[in-house]
Write a protein that holds these residues in place. Sequence first.
Motif, short mmCIF file in Angstrom:
data_model
loop_
_atom_site.label_atom_id
_atom_site.label_comp_id
_atom_site.label_asym_id
_atom_site.label_seq_id
_atom_site.Cartn_x
_atom_site.Cartn_y
_atom_site.Cartn_z
N TYR A 31 0.84 -1.20 0.00
CA TYR A 31 0.00 0.00 0.00
C TYR A 31 0.87 1.24 0.00
O TYR A 31 1.94 1.27 0.60
N SER A 32 0.36 2.26 -0.67
CA SER A 32 1.05 3.55 -0.71
C SER A 32 -0.01 4.65 -0.80
O SER A 32 -1.19 4.37 -1.03
N LEU A 33 0.43 5.88 -0.61
CA LEU A 33 -0.49 7.01 -0.77
C LEU A 33 -0.94 7.08 -2.22
O LEU A 33 -0.17 6.80 -3.13
N ALA A 34 -2.17 7.45 -2.43
CA ALA A 34 -2.73 7.50 -3.78
C ALA A 34 -2.06 8.58 -4.63
O ALA A 34 -1.80 8.38 -5.81
N ASP A 35 -1.79 9.72 -4.01
CA ASP A 35 -1.13 10.82 -4.73
C ASP A 35 -0.65 11.86 -3.73
O ASP A 35 -0.85 11.72 -2.52
N SER A 36 -0.04 12.92 -4.23
CA SER A 36 0.54 13.94 -3.36
C SER A 36 -0.51 14.76 -2.61
O SER A 36 -0.21 15.39 -1.60
N HIS A 37 -1.76 14.74 -3.08
CA HIS A 37 -2.81 15.49 -2.40
C HIS A 37 -3.03 14.98 -0.97
O HIS A 37 -3.38 15.76 -0.08
N VAL A 38 -2.84 13.70 -0.77
CA VAL A 38 -3.08 13.10 0.55
C VAL A 38 -2.16 13.74 1.57
O VAL A 38 -2.58 14.17 2.64
N ARG A 39 -0.89 13.84 1.24
CA ARG A 39 0.08 14.46 2.15
C ARG A 39 -0.27 15.93 2.38
O ARG A 39 -0.18 16.43 3.50
N THR A 40 -0.69 16.62 1.34
CA THR A 40 -1.07 18.04 1.46
C THR A 40 -2.23 18.21 2.42
O THR A 40 -2.22 19.11 3.27
N ILE A 41 -3.24 17.36 2.30
CA ILE A 41 -4.41 17.44 3.19
C ILE A 41 -3.98 17.27 4.64
O ILE A 41 -4.36 18.05 5.52
N ILE A 42 -3.18 16.24 4.90
CA ILE A 42 -2.71 15.97 6.28
C ILE A 42 -1.83 17.10 6.78
O ILE A 42 -1.98 17.57 7.91
N ASP A 43 -0.89 17.55 5.95
CA ASP A 43 0.02 18.63 6.35
C ASP A 43 -0.74 19.91 6.69
O ASP A 43 -0.45 20.57 7.68
N GLN A 44 -1.73 20.25 5.88
CA GLN A 44 -2.50 21.45 6.15
C GLN A 44 -3.35 21.30 7.41
O GLN A 44 -3.50 22.24 8.18
N GLY A 45 -3.90 20.11 7.62
CA GLY A 45 -4.65 19.85 8.85
C GLY A 45 -3.77 19.98 10.07
O GLY A 45 -4.15 20.60 11.07
N LEU A 46 -2.58 19.40 10.00
CA LEU A 46 -1.63 19.49 11.11
C LEU A 46 -1.22 20.94 11.37
O LEU A 46 -1.17 21.38 12.52
N GLU A 47 -0.95 21.66 10.31
CA GLU A 47 -0.59 23.08 10.45
C GLU A 47 -1.70 23.85 11.15
O GLU A 47 -1.45 24.66 12.04
N HIS A 48 -2.93 23.57 10.79
CA HIS A 48 -4.07 24.23 11.43
C HIS A 48 -4.16 23.88 12.91
O HIS A 48 -4.38 24.76 13.75
N VAL A 49 -3.97 22.62 13.23
CA VAL A 49 -4.06 22.16 14.63
C VAL A 49 -2.95 22.80 15.48
O VAL A 49 -3.17 23.13 16.64
N LEU A 50 -1.78 22.97 14.89
CA LEU A 50 -0.64 23.51 15.63
C LEU A 50 -0.61 25.03 15.72
O LEU A 50 0.24 25.57 16.41
#
Length: 120
Positions: free
Chosen positions: A100-119
């Motif tokens: 298994y792998s990430l489907a595309d680079s959008h997945v990392r972007t979604i998580i990174d932006q969510g983390l940035e918001h939380v922090l």
Amino acid sequence: MKERYQVECCEHSHVHDQVVEEVRRHIPNEDVLYDLTELFRIFGDSTRVRILYALFEAEMCVCDIAELLGMTQSAISHQLRALKNVRLVRARREGKTVFYSLADSHVRTIIDQGLEHVLE
């Protein structure tokens, strides 16, 4: 008896037709909104988010992810199925092993932006 308060959002009870129509043109249709809701629902489970973080680092099989997260292969398979259904992960078969792998680079972007918001 409880008092009721009526709040007017505008000085006069008047619909701003131009604004409403402009916004209406930009709101996606119900099918797209449903898919978006399902995507965000997936992030509501910390196990799935942990799996995504693992897949940031490497392509992994169910056994590897189960070992990493201290969970059963069955539990991991269940979560991977959900992630695959919303196209966040993809599978690649090599012999009897599925990686298994990430489907595309959008997945990392979604998580990174969510983390940035939380922090913030």
